[in-house]
Structure formats: C-alpha cells, structure tokens
Design a protein around this motif. Sequence first.
Motif, PDB file in Angstrom:
ATOM      1  N   LYS A  50       2.190 -16.155  46.033  1.00  0.00           N
ATOM      2  CA  LYS A  50       1.073 -15.444  46.642  1.00  0.00           C
ATOM      3  C   LYS A  50      -0.006 -15.051  45.636  1.00  0.00           C
ATOM      4  O   LYS A  50      -1.126 -14.713  46.014  1.00  0.00           O
ATOM      5  CB  LYS A  50       1.621 -14.150  47.267  1.00  0.00           C
ATOM      6  CG  LYS A  50       1.234 -13.946  48.718  1.00  0.00           C
ATOM      7  CD  LYS A  50       1.707 -12.616  49.238  1.00  0.00           C
ATOM      8  CE  LYS A  50       0.542 -11.711  49.547  1.00  0.00           C
ATOM      9  NZ  LYS A  50      -0.059 -11.809  50.848  1.00  0.00           N
ATOM     10  N   SER A 137       2.450 -10.802  54.049  1.00  0.00           N
ATOM     11  CA  SER A 137       1.717 -11.785  54.834  1.00  0.00           C
ATOM     12  C   SER A 137       1.603 -13.080  54.027  1.00  0.00           C
ATOM     13  O   SER A 137       1.465 -13.049  52.806  1.00  0.00           O
ATOM     14  CB  SER A 137       0.336 -11.240  55.187  1.00  0.00           C
ATOM     15  OG  SER A 137      -0.310 -10.746  54.037  1.00  0.00           O
ATOM     16  N   ASN A 139      -0.357 -15.337  52.941  1.00  0.00           N
ATOM     17  CA  ASN A 139      -1.671 -15.795  52.481  1.00  0.00           C
ATOM     18  C   ASN A 139      -1.765 -15.544  50.988  1.00  0.00           C
ATOM     19  O   ASN A 139      -1.075 -14.671  50.467  1.00  0.00           O
ATOM     20  CB  ASN A 139      -2.779 -14.995  53.195  1.00  0.00           C
ATOM     21  CG  ASN A 139      -2.546 -13.499  53.080  1.00  0.00           C
ATOM     22  OD1 ASN A 139      -1.676 -12.942  53.746  1.00  0.00           O
ATOM     23  ND2 ASN A 139      -3.288 -12.843  52.210  1.00  0.00           N
ATOM     24  N   SER A 145      -5.063 -12.728  56.463  1.00  0.00           N
ATOM     25  CA  SER A 145      -3.679 -13.055  56.824  1.00  0.00           C
ATOM     26  C   SER A 145      -3.608 -14.169  57.870  1.00  0.00           C
ATOM     27  O   SER A 145      -4.502 -14.292  58.708  1.00  0.00           O
ATOM     28  CB  SER A 145      -2.978 -11.811  57.376  1.00  0.00           C
ATOM     29  OG  SER A 145      -2.938 -10.804  56.416  1.00  0.00           O
ATOM     30  N   GLU A 174      -1.755  -6.877  61.033  1.00  0.00           N
ATOM     31  CA  GLU A 174      -0.503  -6.429  60.416  1.00  0.00           C
ATOM     32  C   GLU A 174       0.030  -5.138  61.035  1.00  0.00           C
ATOM     33  O   GLU A 174      -0.701  -4.390  61.672  1.00  0.00           O
ATOM     34  CB  GLU A 174      -0.694  -6.204  58.902  1.00  0.00           C
ATOM     35  CG  GLU A 174      -1.051  -7.434  58.116  1.00  0.00           C
ATOM     36  CD  GLU A 174      -2.532  -7.701  58.082  1.00  0.00           C
ATOM     37  OE1 GLU A 174      -3.284  -7.095  58.879  1.00  0.00           O
ATOM     38  OE2 GLU A 174      -2.952  -8.530  57.256  1.00  0.00           O
ATOM     39  N   HIS A 224      -9.654  -6.439  50.301  1.00  0.00           N
ATOM     40  CA  HIS A 224      -8.460  -7.070  50.824  1.00  0.00           C
ATOM     41  C   HIS A 224      -8.914  -7.786  52.078  1.00  0.00           C
ATOM     42  O   HIS A 224      -9.959  -7.474  52.600  1.00  0.00           O
ATOM     43  CB  HIS A 224      -7.471  -5.955  51.172  1.00  0.00           C
ATOM     44  CG  HIS A 224      -6.063  -6.300  50.826  1.00  0.00           C
ATOM     45  ND1 HIS A 224      -5.556  -6.097  49.580  1.00  0.00           N
ATOM     46  CD2 HIS A 224      -5.067  -6.838  51.564  1.00  0.00           C
ATOM     47  CE1 HIS A 224      -4.293  -6.485  49.575  1.00  0.00           C
ATOM     48  NE2 HIS A 224      -3.973  -6.936  50.762  1.00  0.00           N
TER      49      HIS A 224
HETATM   50 MG    MG Z   1      -1.117  -8.847  53.281  1.00  0.00          MG
END
Ligand code: MG
Length: 326
Positions: A50, A137, A139, A145, A174, A224
Amino acid sequence: MIQTAIGKDIAKARALLERGLLVAIPTETVYGLAANALDPDAALHIFEVKGRPKFDPLIVHGADRERVAEFVQSFPEWAKTLSDKFWPGPLTLVLPKRQIIPDIVTSGLDTVAVRVPLNPLTHELLSQLEFPLAAPSANPFGYVSPTSPQHVMDQLGGKISYILNGGECSVGIESTIVTELEGKIHILRLGGLSVEEIESVIGPVTLNAEPTDTGHSPGSLKHHYATKTPLLHGSIDINNLDSTTTGILSFQTRYAEIPLEHQVVLSPEGDLRKASKYLFAAMRHLDSLGLKVLLAEAFPNVGLGRAINDRLSRAATRLSGTTIEG
Ligand code: MG
Ligand code: TXA
C-alpha cells in the motif's frame, strides 16, 4: 510482477492467506487488502504494497463478535450495544487490545480497531479461517478507496495475486470508527454508519472538530482520499469557469453550462445513501478525464452527507497551492 486474478474462489483466497499472502476482499464499505492479522510478516506486506506509513494502524476483521472479542480486553456496555445493533456492518470499534495482536497491526498502540463486515463471501472466508484479517482499504496510500474489484485491479494489479469478487460495495464509504475517550463515546472517523444512527442507540457522542495532519487516528489525516486532479470542495460558482477543463461532482443538480460528460450527479432524487455508494467511483471517473480542476459540491451536513463532506474536504486541494500527497 505477479499475475492478478479476480474470482469468487473462497478456497483459493483461504489458501493464499494461510500462506501469509495478501488477498483483496469485498466488504459492504470498500474493498480491503487483507492478510493474517496474527502474523507480523503478513501484516508488514500490507504496509509495503500500500505504501502506507507504519504509524497508521490497521483494522482487524472477524466473522462475528465472539471471534473479535478474543482480540480485545473486554467489550464495555457501549460497545456491546453498538455491535449488537450494527454488526455485521459499517462500524469499527477501537478497544484496548490483547497481546496476541502484533504491534505492527496497531502501530504500537495499546488499542486495536475491530470490525465485523457485511459481505457473504468475506463472511464465509472469515468463518473458515483460524485467524482474523487485518485489512486497510485496498488502494495505494492517500488515494481514493476502491468500491469494485476493477478499482482494486487498476491500482494493485501486478502486486497481489487474488481479488475476491464480491461485486460493487453496497455502502461505498469506509466504516465509522468509534472509541471511548475520557469516559465519552467519541467518533474518530465519520463513515458509512451515520452519527444520528449511533446517537439513536447510545445517546450523544463527541466528534473531532477538524481534520488535522497529525491526527491521533491517522484516518483523520487531512490529505487523504485524494484525486490526482486538483479538487475544490464547497459552493459552486458557475461564472468564471472554464467549462471545457472543469469537472463537477454534485448531489442533485445538473449544470447546463458544463458538458454532460464532465459531470457526475450522484443522486438526482436526493438520496445520501446512494450518493455515498457512488462517491468514490465518481471521483475516480472524473479523475480519469484529464481535466484541470474538479469542483465538488458541499453536501447537506446530515446523515451520510457528513461523511461525504469529510472525504471531499480531505481530498480537496489547499487553495494556498499545496499539492495533495498522502
Ligand atoms: Mg484507507
Ligand atoms: O470500512 C473500512 O473501515 C475499511 C474496510 C476494508 O474495512 N477499512 C479501512 O481501513 O478503511 P483503513 O486502514 O483505510 O482505515 C482504518 C483507519 C485508519 O485511519 C487508522 O488510523 C484507524 O482506522 N485505526 C486503526 N486502528 C486504530 C487504533 N488502534 N486507534 C485509532 N485509530 C485506529
């Protein structure tokens, strides 16, 4: 490069996970990048694939409350009440951890985030495994995500060997993360379970005032969920826009001045659940058009609209010109 397959083969997913490898798994919120949560080496792989900083702890997923209870010190009353009502579902509880959970999973914290996701394939997989699954997640760190197997393939294809295909995520945003801080129930991250739903069972809760760059729950990092195309979030002023290079993400309104193919209207009928479900797919789509700027409306700040605004404001470019990374 690894060959990446998409399929519904639980036995295959299980065999890979039992060997300490990574598998992308469907949940009702977003796809997760899963590994054996009790194996520090497997968990370390998640951070590597990630590109995620190790100070950002992972959520531990189990088939039911009995199983996740093995990983926490205890379930206080509030946590019992919430999990009775909302598990399986888009709710994560942060509770004092037991030693069996490796430090790499919790970034050295003495708490662990636990969740029972709602997806038939993942539920079956978790029931068959002898260990819980750590999964962020699926991604690359800082990007939007994934809510479909293809989203995972687009970004992690070649890095993991299997994506368990549970179709499109039904919630699309999420999980809501809840903990107890100084005797009060506190929302660490807004998400797919609304504050109103939580308050309807346990009464008033507290919320982080503002996203920060040094948040104690790293889900609260300011930058983010970012698109590569600069994104602005707020009220949309249709004057002074270059209609050929601007993309629009709106709740209900279509903007006549902007080419249709540069707009996504998330829910013309005004359904915030539907808007959440397609939010990340819409951000990805607009991001793929090669536009100069994306404008995202401010959503009504109620129900899931709060979580949508939260994700959009974190994705938004700072007007000072700071670029988005994360
Ligand atoms: Mg995440
Ligand atoms: O819906 C979801 O929660 C998805 C699916 C796959 O379950 N997972 C997810 O994971 O969003 P991730 O890693 O992208 O976000 C988890 C957040 C992180 O921002 C992390 O900071 C927070 O959970 N977290 C994990 N453990 C924590 C802890 N012990 N204390 C505070 N925050 C924690």
